[in-house]
Structures are given as structure tokens and as C-alpha cells.
Design an enzyme around this catalytic site. Structure first.
Site, mmCIF file in Angstrom:
data_model
loop_
_atom_site.group_PDB
_atom_site.id
_atom_site.type_symbol
_atom_site.label_atom_id
_atom_site.label_comp_id
_atom_site.label_asym_id
_atom_site.label_seq_id
_atom_site.Cartn_x
_atom_site.Cartn_y
_atom_site.Cartn_z
ATOM 1 N N ARG A 1 -3.742 7.035 0.726
ATOM 2 C CA ARG A 1 -4.358 8.447 1.098
ATOM 3 C C ARG A 1 -2.491 8.641 1.508
ATOM 4 N NH1 ARG A 1 -9.201 6.106 3.445
ATOM 5 N NH2 ARG A 1 -7.634 4.468 3.637
ATOM 6 N N ARG B 1 -6.451 11.748 -6.941
ATOM 7 C CA ARG B 1 -8.299 11.022 -6.674
ATOM 8 C C ARG B 1 -9.289 12.000 -6.629
ATOM 9 N NH1 ARG B 1 -12.017 9.312 -3.145
ATOM 10 N NH2 ARG B 1 -11.249 6.655 -2.386
ATOM 11 N N TYR C 1 -15.488 -12.120 0.476
ATOM 12 C CA TYR C 1 -15.223 -11.154 0.455
ATOM 13 C C TYR C 1 -17.061 -10.740 -0.445
ATOM 14 C CZ TYR C 1 -12.550 -6.778 1.757
ATOM 15 O OH TYR C 1 -12.000 -6.260 2.374
ATOM 16 N N ARG D 1 0.578 -1.525 0.514
ATOM 17 C CA ARG D 1 0.108 0.007 -0.015
ATOM 18 C C ARG D 1 0.702 1.464 0.086
ATOM 19 N NH1 ARG D 1 -5.584 0.229 2.200
ATOM 20 N NH2 ARG D 1 -6.215 -2.021 1.252
ATOM 21 N N ASP E 1 -7.319 -2.551 -7.200
ATOM 22 C CA ASP E 1 -7.351 -2.924 -5.973
ATOM 23 C C ASP E 1 -7.733 -4.557 -6.402
ATOM 24 O OD1 ASP E 1 -8.612 -2.490 -2.683
ATOM 25 O OD2 ASP E 1 -9.947 -3.910 -3.828
HETATM 26 O O1 CP3 Z 1 -0.011 -1.558 -2.356
HETATM 27 C C1 CP3 Z 1 -0.215 -0.456 -3.890
HETATM 28 O O2 CP3 Z 1 0.162 0.164 -3.356
HETATM 29 C C2 CP3 Z 1 -1.414 -0.961 -4.366
HETATM 30 C C3 CP3 Z 1 -2.720 -0.524 -4.305
HETATM 31 C C4 CP3 Z 1 -3.615 -1.476 -3.544
HETATM 32 C C5 CP3 Z 1 -4.469 -0.859 -2.901
HETATM 33 N N1 CP3 Z 1 -5.396 -2.630 -2.560
HETATM 34 C C6 CP3 Z 1 -5.354 0.058 -2.814
HETATM 35 C C7 CP3 Z 1 -6.253 1.289 -1.834
HETATM 36 C C8 CP3 Z 1 -3.500 -3.072 -3.196
HETATM 37 C C9 CP3 Z 1 -2.639 -4.458 -3.722
HETATM 38 C C10 CP3 Z 1 -4.697 -3.266 -2.321
HETATM 39 C C11 CP3 Z 1 -5.169 -4.544 -2.170
HETATM 40 C C12 CP3 Z 1 -6.327 -5.025 -1.099
HETATM 41 N N2 CP3 Z 1 -7.567 -4.245 -1.286
HETATM 42 C C13 CP3 Z 1 -6.080 -5.509 -0.059
HETATM 43 C C14 CP3 Z 1 -4.631 -7.146 0.604
HETATM 44 C C15 CP3 Z 1 -3.863 -6.070 1.358
HETATM 45 C C16 CP3 Z 1 -4.698 -6.636 2.377
HETATM 46 O O3 CP3 Z 1 -4.660 -4.900 2.587
HETATM 47 O O4 CP3 Z 1 -4.713 -6.755 3.159
HETATM 48 C C17 CP3 Z 1 -7.225 -5.571 0.642
HETATM 49 C C18 CP3 Z 1 -8.027 -6.957 1.129
HETATM 50 C C19 CP3 Z 1 -8.205 -4.716 -0.452
HETATM 51 C C20 CP3 Z 1 -9.540 -4.405 0.153
HETATM 52 C C21 CP3 Z 1 -9.789 -2.916 0.498
HETATM 53 N N3 CP3 Z 1 -10.175 -1.906 -0.805
HETATM 54 C C22 CP3 Z 1 -9.940 -2.315 1.236
HETATM 55 C C23 CP3 Z 1 -10.188 -2.919 2.361
HETATM 56 C C24 CP3 Z 1 -10.206 -1.197 1.081
HETATM 57 C C25 CP3 Z 1 -10.194 0.263 2.341
HETATM 58 C C26 CP3 Z 1 -9.816 0.204 3.449
HETATM 59 C C27 CP3 Z 1 -8.862 1.530 3.379
HETATM 60 O O5 CP3 Z 1 -8.000 1.506 3.478
HETATM 61 O O6 CP3 Z 1 -9.958 2.372 3.088
HETATM 62 C C28 CP3 Z 1 -9.666 -0.610 0.086
HETATM 63 C C29 CP3 Z 1 -9.177 0.758 -0.719
HETATM 64 C C30 CP3 Z 1 -8.166 1.122 -1.421
HETATM 65 N N4 CP3 Z 1 -7.708 -0.183 -2.103
HETATM 66 C C31 CP3 Z 1 -6.977 1.877 -1.277
HETATM 67 C C32 CP3 Z 1 -6.379 1.904 -1.422
HETATM 68 C C33 CP3 Z 1 -5.019 2.462 -1.592
HETATM 69 C C34 CP3 Z 1 -8.165 2.996 -0.311
HETATM 70 C C35 CP3 Z 1 -8.901 3.905 -1.405
HETATM 71 C C36 CP3 Z 1 -8.927 5.106 -0.439
HETATM 72 O O7 CP3 Z 1 -9.857 5.606 0.007
HETATM 73 O O8 CP3 Z 1 -8.031 6.239 -1.683
#
Ligand code: CP3
Length: 340
Positions: A25, A34, A147, A21, A71
Site C-alpha cells: 500500500r 489493487r 492462524y 513487504r 500471502d
Molecule cells: O513481501 C512482499 O512484498 C510479498 C508479499 C507478502 C504479503 N504478505 C502481501 C500482503 C508476503 C511475503 C506476506 C506474508 C505474510 N502475510 C505474513 C508473514 C510476514 C509478516 O508480516 O510477519 C503474514 C503474517 C501475513 C498475513 C497477513 N496478510 C496480514 C497480517 C495482513 C494484513 C496486514 C496489513 O498490512 O494490512 C495481510 C494482508 C497483506 N498481505 C497485504 C499485503 C500487501 C495488505 C493487503 C492490502 O490491504 O492491500
């Protein structure tokens, strides 16, 4: 590429580092881009914006690898499930999958709809420094299935577990469908320019050992087996989160095992270190405090030494309110302290 060499346990001038990640943000530059999309899914599917966001952490942090900005949930979305990323709540499917009919109704060849992912990878690879690696990724079948069954994140995995023990054939049908999509999806990512792939099984730790081996790990093994047969030179990273107690049971055709922060690295090294390169596992919350971060880095580097066979990373994703200055410092600290 130093990162790719480390995946294959070749000698490198220092321990490569990237952060799960690493785009997101905590970077004001991310927040800026964004705003240009109407929601998170629109951001992921805009090739221009997604490419720019993928490249941001490489420029800002100077990490050794970029990871595709996307994602894990875009695949179930392409299989026909309406998806919403609600601010504060996180991702949510507006429909769930709980019957065999619903599994059968999911689109096949959904990976063909994800052209924006492949286009983003191609665009990033063309712009990325040739010494930096580009990582593609997907969720693991178990995490994606959970999910889709629950509809959103869960603390109890109520519906998934109930189905797993009472109607396992439905769960297997869903996992099979996801597995064939994922093999094609990940192969396409390689063809589009990914130099390595990572499979995130974020909810692995929800299951007891026997259930995880049957419903989780067995499907990861199928995917890595199929990918290795076709693309032996592309390193594969697996990240089953929360299964530190099961390490001795986890083997397969991949190069790198991602350790979460709850798995002591010395233990992982002893059990898996001869067979797999390890990646991880700094507790992300240590980045709140500089001193805690420095101590955490020292402990990890002392455990792993300067031998090849290790990639520095966090033990889970960057948090939205971590100070970027500490992330920048982390990368330069690891590089400096691990120089051979
Ligand atoms: O690592 C990176 O920089 C690449 C991008 C990436 C995202 N999600 C971007 C994202 C990767 C590899 C993921 C994987 C992901 N997504 C997982 C597996 C890894 C882990 O964390 O266990 C899971 C479970 C998800 C599902 C997901 N997507 C969740 C639970 C959330 C909300 C959590 C949060 O922090 O708000 C997301 C949204 C998400 N995916 C964001 C990002 C940058 C935040 C979006 C935003 O509000 O800008």
C-alpha cells in the site's frame, strides 16, 4: 545473480538488498492495480495483476530481488478454510480448526489448487532482469496453524496455546498436514521459477523455547531437509520472528537466517554468523525519518562489514504509511555504502 551469490556467501560487488513487504500500500502504483480486483484474494489469484505487482518494487526501488506477490494464508485457504481480508481488520478465517475431525477434514494435495501461484512465478521469471532473483515463500507450519486455530491475528494465542499443552496430538496432526503440503508447495514454486525460498514464522516468538523447538522449529527443519535433498542449489531463508533469545538452539539445512529488528545483529553474527548468511534487520519505523534511517543503515553496515555473508533487509515488513522516497533512498544508500 548478486542476491543468490550472497546467499551462498560468494563475493559480490555490494551487499544485496530487498525489503520484506516491498510490494504494497505504500506504493500508489500498487493501490492503482489493487482497484482492479474485487478483493485482496482476487488480486493474489489474478496472474496478470500479481505479476505486475511483484515487478513494481524492482522497477521503483531497484532492489536485487523480487518476492512473489501473494500471502502466507492462501495455502490454508486452499485447504478448505474460507478466508476474508477485511479492510482495517486484516485476514480472518470464517471457520477455525480446533478438533481432530476438523484437521482430518482439511483437503489434502491443496498445493495442486494453487496453480495461480506457479503461473505468477513463471510469468515474473520470464519478465524479470536476469541479474535479479525471484523469491518464492510460504508461512511456517506453526504460524499457519496458529492462524487456523485462532481464526485471525491474536495477541494472546489463547486457543493455540491451550491446545498445545492440553491436546498436543491435535496440534501435531495439523502441523504434520501443513508440513507435507508446504514441502510440495515450495517444490512446485522452485519448478515454476523461484530462485530462492523464504519461510516466514511470524509467530515463533509466541512460544517458550522448548515448545518452539517441538512445535515450530522441528517442522521447519523437516521442510528444509526435504527441499535441500531435492533442490540443493536453491537457497533457503528462514525467518522465525521474535526468537532472538533462542538463536543458539536454531540450526538446520538452510543458507540464510532472517533477523527481525528486535535481535541485535552483532549478537546474531556471533552466534550464527559462521554457519549462516544473515539477512535483516533495519527497524522499519526508521524509514519515517531520513536521519534515523541513515543512522540505522550505518550501524548495520558497521556491524556486518563488507564481507560476504550479509543481505540487507528490514527487520519486518514495510508499513503502509512509510514514505516511498525513503525506501528508494534506502536501496541506493546501501548499495553505495557497501560497494567493495
Ligand atoms: O513481501 C512482499 O512484498 C510479498 C508479499 C507478502 C504479503 N504478505 C502481501 C500482503 C508476503 C511475503 C506476506 C506474508 C505474510 N502475510 C505474513 C508473514 C510476514 C509478516 O508480516 O510477519 C503474514 C503474517 C501475513 C498475513 C497477513 N496478510 C496480514 C497480517 C495482513 C494484513 C496486514 C496489513 O498490512 O494490512 C495481510 C494482508 C497483506 N498481505 C497485504 C499485503 C500487501 C495488505 C493487503 C492490502 O490491504 O492491500
Amino acid at each position: 545473480m548478486i542476491f543468490i551469490d550472497a546467499c551462498f556467501r560468494k563475493q559480490t560487488p555490494y551487499t544485496p538488498i530487498w525489503l520484506m513487504r516491498q510490494a504494497g500500500r505504500y506504493l500508489s502504483e500498487y493501490q492503482e492495480l489493487r482497484k482492479q480486483a474485487k478483493d485482496f484474494l482476487a488480486l493474489c489469484s489474478d496472474v496478470h495483476l500479481a505479476s505486475a505487482i511483484t515487478l513494481q518494487p524492482v522497477e521503483i526501488l531497484n532492489v536485487d530481488a523480487a518476492i512473489l506477490f501473494s500471502d502466507i494464508l492462501v495455502l490454508p485457504h486452499a485447504m478448505g478454510l474460507p478466508l476474508e481480508f477485511a479492510p482495517q481488520i486484516g485476514p480472518r478465517f470464517l471457520e477455525t480448526v480446533r478438533t481432530l475431525e476438523q484437521v482430518k477434514a482439511l483437503y489434502s494435495h491443496a498445493y495442486k489448487r494453487l496453480t495461480y501461484v506457479y503461473d505468477t512465478l513463471t510469468s515474473v521469471r520470464a519478465r524479470l532482469d536476469k541479474d535479479k532473483a525471484l523469491i518464492g515463500f510460504s508461512g511456517a507450519p506453526w504460524t499457519l496453524a496458529t492462524y487456523m486455530i485462532e481464526g485471525q491475528g491474536s495477541k494472546t494465542y489463547h486457543h493455540s496455546k491451550k491446545m498445545l499443552y492440553s491436546q498436543p496430538e491435535i496440534v501435531h496432526a495439523l502441523l504434520e498436514k501443513l508440513t507435507s503440503e508446504l514441502i510440495a508447495y515450495l517444490s512446485k514454486q522452485i519448478e515454476a521459477g523461484a530462485n530462492a525460498l523464504m519461510i516466514f514464522d511470524s509467530w515463533a516468538g509466541a512460544l517458550e523455547l522448548e515448545a518452539y523447538l517441538t512445535f515450530g522449529w522441528a517442522y521447519i527443519q523437516k521442510i528444509t531437509h526435504a527441499l535441500k535433498a531435492k533442490h540443493p542449489n536453491i537457497p533457503l531463508i528462514v525467518f522465525p520472528k521474535g526468537v532472538g533469545a533462542y538463536l543458539a538452539h536454531l540450526s538446520g539445512e538452510f543458507e540464510v537466517f532472517g533477523c527481525d529488528w528486535g535481535t541485535p545483529l552483532a549478537m546474531a553474527k556471533e552466534i550464527l554468523g559462521d554457519r549462516y548468511v544473515l539477512q535483516g534487520n533495519l527497524e522499519p519505523a526508521r524509514l519515517y525519518n531520513q536521519e534515523a534511517m541513515i543512522q540505522g543503515v550505518a550501524r548495520i553496515l558497521n556491524t556486518m562489514g563488507k564481507d560476504p555473508g550479509f543481505i540487507f533487509n528490514l527487520g519486518h515488513g514495510m508499513l503502509a504509511d512509510l514514505p516511498r522516497a525513503h525506501a528508494i533512498e534506502l536501496v541506493s544508500l546501501v548499495r553505495q555504502k557497501s560497494r567493495r
